[in-house]
Design a protein around this motif. Structure first.
Motif, PDB file in Angstrom:
ATOM      1  N   SER A  45      27.307  31.172  45.363  1.00 30.81           N
ATOM      2  CA  SER A  45      28.271  30.246  45.800  1.00 30.81           C
ATOM      3  C   SER A  45      29.732  30.297  45.396  1.00 30.81           C
ATOM      4  CB  SER A  45      27.515  28.674  45.471  1.00 30.81           C
ATOM      5  OG  SER A  45      27.601  28.490  44.305  1.00 30.81           O
ATOM      6  N   HIS A  46      29.795  30.894  44.308  1.00 35.52           N
ATOM      7  CA  HIS A  46      31.350  31.297  43.763  1.00 35.52           C
ATOM      8  C   HIS A  46      31.772  32.583  43.977  1.00 35.52           C
ATOM      9  CE1 HIS A  46      31.319  27.348  41.610  1.00 35.52           C
ATOM     10  NE2 HIS A  46      29.909  27.344  41.311  1.00 35.52           N
ATOM     11  N   ALA A  47      31.359  33.458  44.565  1.00 31.91           N
ATOM     12  CA  ALA A  47      31.452  34.586  44.521  1.00 31.91           C
ATOM     13  C   ALA A  47      31.635  35.361  45.898  1.00 31.91           C
ATOM     14  CB  ALA A  47      30.115  35.640  43.921  1.00 31.91           C
ATOM     15  N   SER A  48      32.219  36.548  45.927  1.00 31.23           N
ATOM     16  CA  SER A  48      32.514  37.293  47.242  1.00 31.23           C
ATOM     17  C   SER A  48      31.617  38.625  46.956  1.00 31.23           C
ATOM     18  CB  SER A  48      34.029  37.735  47.332  1.00 31.23           C
ATOM     19  OG  SER A  48      34.480  38.475  46.265  1.00 31.23           O
ATOM     20  N   VAL A  49      31.528  39.362  48.098  1.00 33.31           N
ATOM     21  CA  VAL A  49      30.771  40.508  48.072  1.00 33.31           C
ATOM     22  C   VAL A  49      31.938  41.712  48.357  1.00 33.31           C
ATOM     23  CG1 VAL A  49      28.930  41.949  48.856  1.00 33.31           C
ATOM     24  CG2 VAL A  49      28.600  39.692  48.604  1.00 33.31           C
ATOM     25  N   GLU A  50      32.073  42.633  47.377  1.00 35.25           N
ATOM     26  CA  GLU A  50      33.023  43.997  47.535  1.00 35.25           C
ATOM     27  C   GLU A  50      32.145  45.047  47.612  1.00 35.25           C
ATOM     28  OE1 GLU A  50      35.845  43.692  44.786  1.00 35.25           O
ATOM     29  OE2 GLU A  50      36.788  41.703  45.322  1.00 35.25           O
ATOM     30  N   SER A  51      32.506  46.015  48.790  1.00 38.43           N
ATOM     31  CA  SER A  51      31.997  47.173  48.946  1.00 38.43           C
ATOM     32  C   SER A  51      33.048  48.367  48.149  1.00 38.43           C
ATOM     33  CB  SER A  51      31.559  47.381  50.172  1.00 38.43           C
ATOM     34  OG  SER A  51      30.491  46.784  50.673  1.00 38.43           O
ATOM     35  N   VAL A  52      32.576  49.212  47.734  1.00 37.78           N
ATOM     36  CA  VAL A  52      33.604  50.037  46.960  1.00 37.78           C
ATOM     37  C   VAL A  52      33.005  51.688  47.149  1.00 37.78           C
ATOM     38  CG1 VAL A  52      34.801  50.641  44.685  1.00 37.78           C
ATOM     39  CG2 VAL A  52      34.038  48.577  45.196  1.00 37.78           C
ATOM     40  N   PRO A  53      33.688  52.447  47.543  1.00 38.74           N
ATOM     41  CA  PRO A  53      33.493  53.650  47.771  1.00 38.74           C
ATOM     42  C   PRO A  53      33.219  54.704  46.492  1.00 38.74           C
ATOM     43  CG  PRO A  53      35.913  53.780  48.222  1.00 38.74           C
ATOM     44  CD  PRO A  53      35.346  52.311  48.078  1.00 38.74           C
ATOM     45  N   LYS A  54      32.583  55.742  46.520  1.00 38.69           N
ATOM     46  CA  LYS A  54      32.311  56.382  45.573  1.00 38.69           C
ATOM     47  C   LYS A  54      33.571  57.134  44.821  1.00 38.69           C
ATOM     48  CE  LYS A  54      29.671  61.171  44.376  1.00 38.69           C
ATOM     49  NZ  LYS A  54      28.942  62.010  45.044  1.00 38.69           N
ATOM     50  N   HIS A  55      33.614  57.350  43.662  1.00 36.94           N
ATOM     51  CA  HIS A  55      34.770  57.648  42.818  1.00 36.94           C
ATOM     52  C   HIS A  55      35.920  56.821  42.768  1.00 36.94           C
ATOM     53  CE1 HIS A  55      32.257  60.859  41.728  1.00 36.94           C
ATOM     54  NE2 HIS A  55      32.554  61.744  42.820  1.00 36.94           N
ATOM     55  N   ALA A  56      35.629  55.639  42.910  1.00 36.42           N
ATOM     56  CA  ALA A  56      36.945  54.464  42.890  1.00 36.42           C
ATOM     57  C   ALA A  56      36.955  53.946  41.601  1.00 36.42           C
ATOM     58  CB  ALA A  56      36.536  53.565  44.092  1.00 36.42           C
ATOM     59  N   VAL A  57      38.145  53.586  41.186  1.00 36.93           N
ATOM     60  CA  VAL A  57      38.330  53.003  39.901  1.00 36.93           C
ATOM     61  C   VAL A  57      38.401  51.446  40.157  1.00 36.93           C
ATOM     62  CG1 VAL A  57      39.685  52.598  37.960  1.00 36.93           C
ATOM     63  CG2 VAL A  57      39.512  54.679  38.671  1.00 36.93           C
ATOM     64  N   ILE A  58      37.461  50.861  39.489  1.00 39.26           N
ATOM     65  CA  ILE A  58      37.410  49.123  40.117  1.00 39.26           C
ATOM     66  C   ILE A  58      38.298  48.617  38.848  1.00 39.26           C
ATOM     67  CG2 ILE A  58      35.892  47.266  40.254  1.00 39.26           C
ATOM     68  CD1 ILE A  58      33.551  49.613  40.398  1.00 39.26           C
ATOM     69  N   VAL A  59      38.039  48.806  37.569  1.00 40.48           N
ATOM     70  CA  VAL A  59      38.857  48.287  36.626  1.00 40.48           C
ATOM     71  C   VAL A  59      39.618  49.327  35.541  1.00 40.48           C
ATOM     72  CG1 VAL A  59      38.083  47.066  34.262  1.00 40.48           C
ATOM     73  CG2 VAL A  59      37.158  46.252  36.345  1.00 40.48           C
ATOM     74  N   ASN A  60      40.559  49.058  35.178  1.00 37.72           N
ATOM     75  CA  ASN A  60      41.443  49.916  34.161  1.00 37.72           C
ATOM     76  C   ASN A  60      41.556  49.294  32.924  1.00 37.72           C
ATOM     77  OD1 ASN A  60      42.496  52.574  35.623  1.00 37.72           O
ATOM     78  ND2 ASN A  60      43.317  51.026  37.082  1.00 37.72           N
ATOM     79  N   GLU A  61      41.232  49.956  32.054  1.00 34.72           N
ATOM     80  CA  GLU A  61      41.453  49.510  30.510  1.00 34.72           C
ATOM     81  C   GLU A  61      42.912  49.049  30.305  1.00 34.72           C
ATOM     82  OE1 GLU A  61      41.483  51.554  26.210  1.00 34.72           O
ATOM     83  OE2 GLU A  61      40.993  52.780  27.681  1.00 34.72           O
ATOM     84  N   GLY A  62      42.798  47.862  29.760  1.00 37.51           N
ATOM     85  CA  GLY A  62      44.264  47.045  29.633  1.00 37.51           C
ATOM     86  C   GLY A  62      44.766  46.059  30.721  1.00 37.51           C
ATOM     87  N   ASP A  63      43.841  46.252  31.867  1.00 40.52           N
ATOM     88  CA  ASP A  63      44.122  45.165  32.987  1.00 40.52           C
ATOM     89  C   ASP A  63      43.882  43.819  32.359  1.00 40.52           C
ATOM     90  OD1 ASP A  63      45.011  47.253  34.557  1.00 40.52           O
ATOM     91  OD2 ASP A  63      43.127  47.235  35.906  1.00 40.52           O
ATOM     92  N   ARG A  64      44.291  42.823  33.163  1.00 36.44           N
ATOM     93  CA  ARG A  64      44.076  41.604  32.684  1.00 36.44           C
ATOM     94  C   ARG A  64      42.547  41.054  33.494  1.00 36.44           C
ATOM     95  NH1 ARG A  64      44.683  36.630  35.838  1.00 36.44           N
ATOM     96  NH2 ARG A  64      45.316  37.795  37.697  1.00 36.44           N
ATOM     97  N   SER A  65      41.851  40.378  32.507  1.00 37.33           N
ATOM     98  CA  SER A  65      40.549  40.265  32.825  1.00 37.33           C
ATOM     99  C   SER A  65      40.596  38.919  33.743  1.00 37.33           C
ATOM    100  CB  SER A  65      39.767  39.908  31.602  1.00 37.33           C
ATOM    101  OG  SER A  65      39.552  40.780  30.865  1.00 37.33           O
ATOM    102  N   ASP A  66      40.234  39.434  34.988  1.00 38.16           N
ATOM    103  CA  ASP A  66      40.136  37.910  35.938  1.00 38.16           C
ATOM    104  C   ASP A  66      38.885  37.841  36.801  1.00 38.16           C
ATOM    105  OD1 ASP A  66      40.319  39.912  37.486  1.00 38.16           O
ATOM    106  OD2 ASP A  66      42.028  39.783  38.540  1.00 38.16           O
TER     107      ASP A  66
END
Length: 237
Positions: A45-66
């Motif tokens: 109820s609080h979320a979205s669904v995201e589809s991501v292709p192979k070999h895609a960077v989702i999170v980068n070290e040092g990014d803001r945590s959101d």
């Protein structure tokens, strides 16, 4: 030489469908949330669904945590890398597991995450996740318990890097990943020698030499990238 026995982004967002249950993760995994249906419905109820292709960077070290991500389908790797491009894989997560828990303290992302195959995620924003924890103390305790498991797992990884040589780290990884299949220990995940090198912090050439000796000695068999452990691995190499 081996000498003797056992050692130690084109993301498409949409509102999620009605909760059908997150695929079960390995119960031994430090990343498995083991969500109840009621908890999944509260998350959805609080979320979205995201589809991501192979070999895609989702999170980068040092990014803001959101946001925090719960894996519906696919697999991801959690890794660190230096400016020269050298990479160390900290963990691999699959369906039912999660990442992005640093959202709780608002600190920067501690590692990078990318997909190993096409994947789908349940994504909960920071503010919604905090409200969820406040309203569901049982779920909050479950998350704390999983975080403690992860701290212990990371402590063991650091122990291996600090106290074991490359062979010891390779042997430990194989034994940690192996599962019994009809009396045969098999590493179900199909890993290349480079994958293993990235996980143990070594060169592919060193891993290749170790695997050659293990195979020659009859300790392991490799077929179609699947590793079978035939007998107790040597104590040292």
């Amino acid at each position: 030489m081996i000498v003797s026995a056992d050692h130690d982004s084109a993301m498409k967002k949409k509102r999620p469908p009605p909760a059908k249950g997150i695929p079960a993760a390995d119960p031994r995994s430090a990343g498995a949330l083991d969500l109840e249906d009621s908890e999944l419905r509260a998350l959805s109820s609080h979320a979205s669904v995201e589809s991501v292709p192979k070999h895609a960077v989702i999170v980068n070290e040092g990014d803001r945590s959101d946001s925090i991500f719960i894996i519906l389908d696919g697999r991801v790797k959690v890794f660190l890398h230096n400016p020269d491009g050298r990479e160390v894989i900290l963990n691999v997560h699959g369906p039912g597991e999660y990442f992005g828990e640093m959202v709780i303290d608002e600190g920067p992302r501690s590692a990078s995450v990318s997909t190993l195959e096409h994947s789908r995620f349940l994504v909960v924003a920071k503010d919604d996740f905090r409200k969820l924890l406040t309203a569901n103390p049982g779920f909050a305790l479950k998350l704390i318990n999983r975080l403690m498991h992860r701290v212990r797992a990371l402590t063991e990884n650091i122990r291996s890097l600090a106290l074991l040589d490359v062979y010891g780290r390779v042997a430990r990884l194989l034994l940690d990943l192996a599962k019994d299949q009809d009396g045969q220990l098999v590493v179900v995940e199909k890993l290349t020698q480079q994958d293993i090198a990235d996980r143990v912090g070594a060169s592919r050439e060193m891993v290749s030499r170790i695997f050659k000796d293990l195979a020659t000695g009859g300790y392991i068999t490799i077929e179609n990238k699947q590793i079978s452990i035939n007998r107790d691995l040597p104590e040292r190499w």
